[in-house]
Design an enzyme around this catalytic site. Structure first.
Site, PDB file in Angstrom:
ATOM      1  N   GLU A  81      73.012  51.672  74.414  1.00 25.47           N
ATOM      2  CA  GLU A  81      72.010  52.716  74.157  1.00 25.47           C
ATOM      3  C   GLU A  81      72.613  53.852  73.340  1.00 25.47           C
ATOM      4  O   GLU A  81      73.610  54.447  73.754  1.00 25.47           O
ATOM      5  CB  GLU A  81      71.484  53.255  75.497  1.00 25.47           C
ATOM      6  CG  GLU A  81      70.356  54.261  75.329  1.00 25.47           C
ATOM      7  CD  GLU A  81      69.705  54.667  76.665  1.00 25.47           C
ATOM      8  OE1 GLU A  81      69.619  53.812  77.568  1.00 25.47           O
ATOM      9  OE2 GLU A  81      69.288  55.828  76.768  1.00 25.47           O
ATOM     10  N   LYS A 265      67.905  56.806  86.623  1.00 20.89           N
ATOM     11  CA  LYS A 265      68.256  55.879  85.532  1.00 20.89           C
ATOM     12  C   LYS A 265      69.285  56.538  84.617  1.00 20.89           C
ATOM     13  O   LYS A 265      70.231  55.908  84.155  1.00 20.89           O
ATOM     14  CB  LYS A 265      66.987  55.501  84.755  1.00 20.89           C
ATOM     15  CG  LYS A 265      67.173  54.384  83.734  1.00 20.89           C
ATOM     16  CD  LYS A 265      67.625  54.844  82.370  1.00 20.89           C
ATOM     17  CE  LYS A 265      67.699  53.707  81.383  1.00 20.89           C
ATOM     18  NZ  LYS A 265      68.240  54.102  80.072  1.00 20.89           N
ATOM     19  N   ASP A 281      80.403  44.483  89.541  1.00 24.77           N
ATOM     20  CA  ASP A 281      79.078  43.916  89.800  1.00 24.77           C
ATOM     21  C   ASP A 281      78.089  45.083  89.765  1.00 24.77           C
ATOM     22  O   ASP A 281      77.846  45.739  90.778  1.00 24.77           O
ATOM     23  CB  ASP A 281      79.086  43.225  91.167  1.00 24.77           C
ATOM     24  CG  ASP A 281      77.736  42.610  91.513  1.00 24.77           C
ATOM     25  OD1 ASP A 281      76.736  42.943  90.851  1.00 24.77           O
ATOM     26  OD2 ASP A 281      77.681  41.817  92.465  1.00 24.77           O
TER      27      ASP A 281
HETATM   28  C1  MEV Z   1      67.371  57.770  79.048  1.00 28.15           C
HETATM   29  O1  MEV Z   1      68.103  56.567  78.983  1.00 28.15           O
HETATM   30  C2  MEV Z   1      67.703  58.539  80.288  1.00 28.15           C
HETATM   31  C3  MEV Z   1      66.865  59.799  80.534  1.00 28.15           C
HETATM   32  O2  MEV Z   1      65.480  59.446  80.538  1.00 28.15           O
HETATM   33  C4  MEV Z   1      67.273  60.351  81.863  1.00 28.15           C
HETATM   34  C5  MEV Z   1      66.414  61.505  82.356  1.00 28.15           C
HETATM   35  O3  MEV Z   1      65.241  61.580  81.977  1.00 28.15           O
HETATM   36  O4  MEV Z   1      66.947  62.291  83.167  1.00 28.15           O
HETATM   37  C6  MEV Z   1      67.049  60.797  79.419  1.00 28.15           C
END
Ligand code: MEV
Length: 398
Positions: A81, A265, A281
């Site tokens: 990413e 995430k 893992d």
């Molecule tokens: C993107 O990969 C991750 C974000 O969406 C995390 C967040 O919103 O805190 C930028």
């Protein structure tokens, strides 16, 4: 020992120049450098999994600027990413202004579960299991001599009742076992499979599942940081406003599962990238982290951020079942290189480094979100990537 993890202008160098500089600073060998070409061959892949037809490579990058418990570190990251690496490097630089990350971890205790059904007298069975605990644990003595020699081994046996389920009442036995520097899945699975027939005999029940729990909440790591608010300012927004915004954004993710999923995430953008680089893992880590985020019944932010005495205080604690022996760390030269870059940590230290990477990534995301928004940085990098691959050229500019 790396003297300083600051690498100003690293991003402007060519890959060859970066490798050269890194090999000087981290004392890498020719073999280490060769492992940066992908690490494993199709023949290695054939040993690792069934039906292999090739290998699949991803970018391997490092984020400079980290200080973790006073130690200067380059963070190895495997991620596709755009903007995660730059964001993490920038966050680590901001946290440096407050002296870096402080981390800790619990003893590396894994949980294995044995599901017992059709137990005629569950309460009596619980009493019997508890009374025979030492005897039961001694049945595991012959297993895992290396883990024992290093000070690990079975720690406890606990029993829970699931009284009302559509499959009837169940007794769930938890075996707690210190697996030292191993992630420990094999060790704990062997142990619960060994214990199951003994438990069947004691309880007169039927053992069905015998498997580790990925909610490894006895094996947690935590990281904190304390940042002077001035270090958070952007050309448009004051440090005080950024700090307050990060606090408010974190409260949003604490209170709302829709936001918490995205917030967490972002944390896993950091943790998974180190997990992949070091051969962990990452599915187990993800499962444990998300289950832990819902431990009070609602899925919440894993982090805490608050403002105090002109400083922004951040904290992240979560289960992190990782290993520095066995598994992919044994077979993958690039994973071994990543561990070397991290100064060959033991499993606890690695979990602490990973949780610091998660906190850094969360800081970077929240700081961007409460100021310019995420798209400016994201899109600039995305465009760079598109132009490098000549995507427009390939699809006729559609
Ligand atoms: C993107 O990969 C991750 C974000 O969406 C995390 C967040 O919103 O805190 C930028």
């Amino acid at each position: 020992m790396i003297k300083s993890s600051r690498l100003p202008g690293f991003y402007k160098l060519s890959i060859a120049e970066r490798r050269q500089l890194l090999s000087e600073l981290a004392e890498l060998s020719e073999e280490d450098l060769r492992s940066l070409a992908g690490g494993i061959t199709p023949a290695d892949a054939d040993v690792l999994v069934e039906n292999a037809v090739g290998v699949y490579a991803l970018p391997f990058a490092i984020a400079p600027n980290f200080i973790i418990d006073g130690e200067e570190l380059f963070m190895p990251l495997v991620i596709e990413e755009p903007s995660v690496v730059a964001a993490m490097a920038h966050a680590a630089k901001i946290v440096r202004a407050g002296g870096g990350f402080t981390t800790g971890s619990s003893r590396p205790v894994m949980i294995g579960q044995i599901q017992l059904l059709d137990v005629p007298y569950p309460d009596a069975a619980i009493i019997r299991i508890k009374a025979l605990k030492s005897e039961l644990l001694s049945k595991l003595e012959h297993l895992h001599p290396t883990i024992r020699r290093l000070g690990g081994g079975p720690v406890d046996l606990q029993v829970r009742k699931l009284p009302e389920t559509p499959a009837g009442p169940m007794l769930i036995v938890h075996l707690l076992m210190d697996t030292r520097d191993a992630m420990g899945a094999n060790a704990i699975n062997t142990a619960v499979e060994t214990l199951a027939p003994e438990l069947e005999a004691i309880t007169e029940g039927r053992a069905l599942l015998r498997i580790l729990s990925n909610l490894s909440d006895q094996r947690r790591a935590w990281a904190s940081c304390r940042i002077p608010v001035g270090a958070l300012e952007t050309p448009e927004v004051s440090g005080e406003e950024v700090a307050q915004g990060i606090f408010e954004a974190n409260v949003f993710a604490w209170a709302d599962p829709y936001r918490a999923a995205t917030h967490n995430k972002g944390i896993f953008n950091g943790i998974d990238a180190v997990a992949l680089a070091t051969g962990q893992d990452w599915r187990a880590i993800e499962a444990g982290g998300h289950a832990y985020a819902a431990r009070d019944g609602q899925y919440r932010a894993l982090t805490e951020w608050r403002v105090e005495s002109n400083h922004l205080l951040g904290y992240l604690e979560m289960p992190l079942a990782v290993g520095t022996v066995g598994g992919l760390t044994k077979y993958h030269p690039t994973a071994r290189l990543a561990l070397k870059l991290l100064q060959d940590p033991d499993a606890r230290r690695l979990s602490q480094i990973m949780v610091a990477a998660g906190l850094a990534q969360n800081l970077a995301a929240l700081r961007a979100l409460v100021t310019e928004g995420i798209q400016r940085g994201h899109m600039a990098l995305h465009q760079r990537r598109a132009s490098m691959l000549n995507i427009e050229g390939r699809d006729g500019g559609k």
